[in-house]
Design a protein around this motif. Structure first.
Motif, PDB file in Angstrom:
ATOM      1  N   LEU A  49      34.879  23.493  24.356  1.00 58.64           N
ATOM      2  CA  LEU A  49      35.435  23.055  25.638  1.00 58.64           C
ATOM      3  C   LEU A  49      34.641  23.686  26.794  1.00 58.64           C
ATOM      4  CD1 LEU A  49      37.836  21.384  26.808  1.00 58.64           C
ATOM      5  CD2 LEU A  49      39.091  23.528  26.981  1.00 58.64           C
ATOM      6  N   TYR A  50      34.113  24.901  26.559  1.00 56.15           N
ATOM      7  CA  TYR A  50      33.367  25.603  27.614  1.00 56.15           C
ATOM      8  C   TYR A  50      31.861  25.414  27.495  1.00 56.15           C
ATOM      9  CZ  TYR A  50      37.990  27.500  27.710  1.00 56.15           C
ATOM     10  OH  TYR A  50      39.346  27.600  27.730  1.00 56.15           O
ATOM     11  N   THR A  51      31.368  25.290  26.269  1.00 56.09           N
ATOM     12  CA  THR A  51      29.907  25.203  26.109  1.00 56.09           C
ATOM     13  C   THR A  51      29.381  23.855  26.610  1.00 56.09           C
ATOM     14  OG1 THR A  51      30.262  24.570  23.811  1.00 56.09           O
ATOM     15  CG2 THR A  51      29.713  26.856  24.218  1.00 56.09           C
ATOM     16  N   LYS A  52      30.283  22.839  26.689  1.00 52.09           N
ATOM     17  CA  LYS A  52      29.811  21.514  27.105  1.00 52.09           C
ATOM     18  C   LYS A  52      29.404  21.468  28.572  1.00 52.09           C
ATOM     19  CE  LYS A  52      32.386  18.445  24.035  1.00 52.09           C
ATOM     20  NZ  LYS A  52      33.681  17.756  24.021  1.00 52.09           N
ATOM     21  N   LYS A  53      30.257  21.961  29.467  1.00 45.73           N
ATOM     22  CA  LYS A  53      30.052  21.634  30.890  1.00 45.73           C
ATOM     23  C   LYS A  53      30.131  22.788  31.876  1.00 45.73           C
ATOM     24  CE  LYS A  53      29.001  17.496  30.674  1.00 45.73           C
ATOM     25  NZ  LYS A  53      27.657  17.146  31.105  1.00 45.73           N
TER      26      LYS A  53
END
Ligand code: HAM
Length: 440
Positions: A49-53
């Protein structure tokens, strides 16, 4: 030796908890006035959820691990991805625009320094489903009204506003290509914190010419919308952004917060997902780090949940805000001192104390008493150190005639007629005290 909390984590003893609760109370009160409703999500989320954007900076600070089921998970470092996920999942059913707020505890493995801990509480206020600058103005007004509610003024706090789309159009005009933009944005993000020569070198490394570097430095030095229009207004997408910002300022004026706001193109925000107007609140003396930061992130719901919904919001942490309030003497928060201390006289009965305390509590007062028989003077001292307002004594005949003695323990400065004054013309019974408590 007793073990302390982990570095960057806080123990909240009652005095510190009272300050935290005070901050939360003001946050909730102002959010309510603006008709935002409260939500929450899980403190632990899937790592991706955090590494994407969110961008490298925050990903480098994650508390992440593999759980016992083999899932890659992380403690939430920010609320925005959770919010985007939650809203995207029910995008059709939710009334729009979504006006939500939350008070999550967040976790970032940061280098510890003033204003930066490894956990903090962060008010998040977001609007989802409105692309016009009316929403941007409404959002900034919430952040600024919170400052006012704490007793701060435009002389204490400045809201510094920029627009990533305007900056991008200006940089294009200065000859910066799309591919060079991220590098130049990163230099701008640090421009205040590093010497000008270092920024100039980095701009050169990102491919900027001498002239465009000078023009960019000029833009960073407190430029006005009028000056921008005069110099760059002949470029249509720049003119369009300037017109939007002028409208935005007009709305901020109507919302009563324009005097707090200044245009500052050096504000780009560290997080990767912002797309439009961005802002940060700082103390006017520049002593502390950012109190609050936010802006528009129109593509995040699509990236995380596959729905097209424009969005904007801000996060305001309790750490810098708490430091600022304490430095200005504005952080006084009551500990929750008891209204009454009930005591038994020498020949009185502890059970009568319990009976009287119960009746007062059921009337809505907060009441403490000694949990073992003690002399009246000892009980009076205990009442004083507990910060109780009134000292009520019940004597031997209490059960038959309801009689009590009542004194003030602490006179609250500036308070109106006290309970003791109002009792003057009434019988000294617990029933009279209770009727006055019920009336107040
Ligand atoms: P942020 O700028 O990373 O934005 O954080 C917002 C605020 O939280 C900061 O201005 C600061 O007051 C506080 N803060 C952040 N990290 C720490 C820390 N390690 N210790 C103490 N305080 C801290 C965001 O997090 C965005 N998700 C905000 C947002 C909401 N944007 C749109 N909606």
């Amino acid at each position: 030796m007793a073990q302390g909390a982990l570095p960057g984590f806080r123990d909240f003893y009652p005095a510190e908890f009272a300050q935290r609760a005070y901050i939360a109370r003001v946050w909730r009160e102002v959010a309510r006035r603006y008709a935002f409703v409260e939500y929450d999500g899980p403190p632990l989320e899937p790592l991706d959820l955090y590494t994407k954007k969110s961008g490298d900076e925050i990903v480098g600070q994650l508390y992440n691990f593999t759980d016992k089921g083999g899932r890659e998970v992380a403690l939430r470092p920010e609320m925005t991805p959770t919010l985007a996920r939650m809203v995207a999942a029910r995008a059709n059913a939710l009334r729009k625009p979504v006006r939500w707020f939350s008070l999550p505890q967040l976790f970032r493995y940061e280098r510890q320094q003033k204003g930066r801990l490894r956990e903090h509480f962060q008010l998040n206020v977001d609007i989802i489903g409105e692309s016009d600058v009316t929403a941007d103005a409404e959002l900034l007004a919430v952040a600024i009204d919170i400052m006012g509610e704490f007793g701060l003024s435009p002389a204490d706090v400045r809201a510094r506003v920029s627009d990533r789309r305007l900056l991008r159009a200006l940089l294009h005009r200065l000859g910066v290509s799309e591919a060079q933009l991220p590098g130049v944005f990163a230099v701008i993000d640090k421009i205040e914190r590093q010497p000008r020569e270092v920024s100039a070198e980095k701009m050169a490394a990102a491919g900027m010419t001498v002239e465009s570097r000078e023009a960019l430095f000029a833009l960073m030095d407190g430029v006005t919308l009028e000056a921008l229009r005069a110099r760059y207004g002949d470029t249509p997408d720049i003119a369009e952004r300037i017109a939007d910002l002028e409208r935005y300022y007009g709305y901020l004026d109507d919302l009563g917060v324009a005097s707090w706001v200044q245009l500052d193109l050096s504000i780009v925000r560290g997080l990767a997902y912002y797309t439009g107007i961005v802002f940060e609140l700082f103390d006017a003396q520049g002593e502390f780090r950012a109190i609050c930061g936010g802006g528009r992130y129109d593509n995040l719901l699509n990236a995380l949940g596959g729905v097209e919904l424009p969005a904007l919001g801000f996060g305001m942490g309790d750490v810098v805000l708490g430091e600022l309030l304490r430095s200005r003497g504005l952080a006084d928060a009551p500990l929750g001192e008891p209204d009454f201390w009930v005591a038994a006289t020498e020949n009185g009965d502890l059970r009568d104390v319990l009976l009287a305390a119960t009746r007062l509590r059921r009337a809505g007062a907060s009441v403490e008493y000694a949990l073992r028989p003690q002399s009246v003077s000892k009980q009076r001292k205990a009442a004083f150190s507990a910060g109780a307002t009134y000292f009520v004594t019940v004597g031997a005949g209490f059960r038959e005639n309801d009689g009590v003695e009542i004194d003030e323990v602490q006179r609250v400065e500036g308070a109106g007629a006290s309970l003791v004054d109002r009792l003057a013309s009434m019988p000294r019974t617990l029933a009279s005290v209770i009727s006055l408590v019920r009336d107040s």
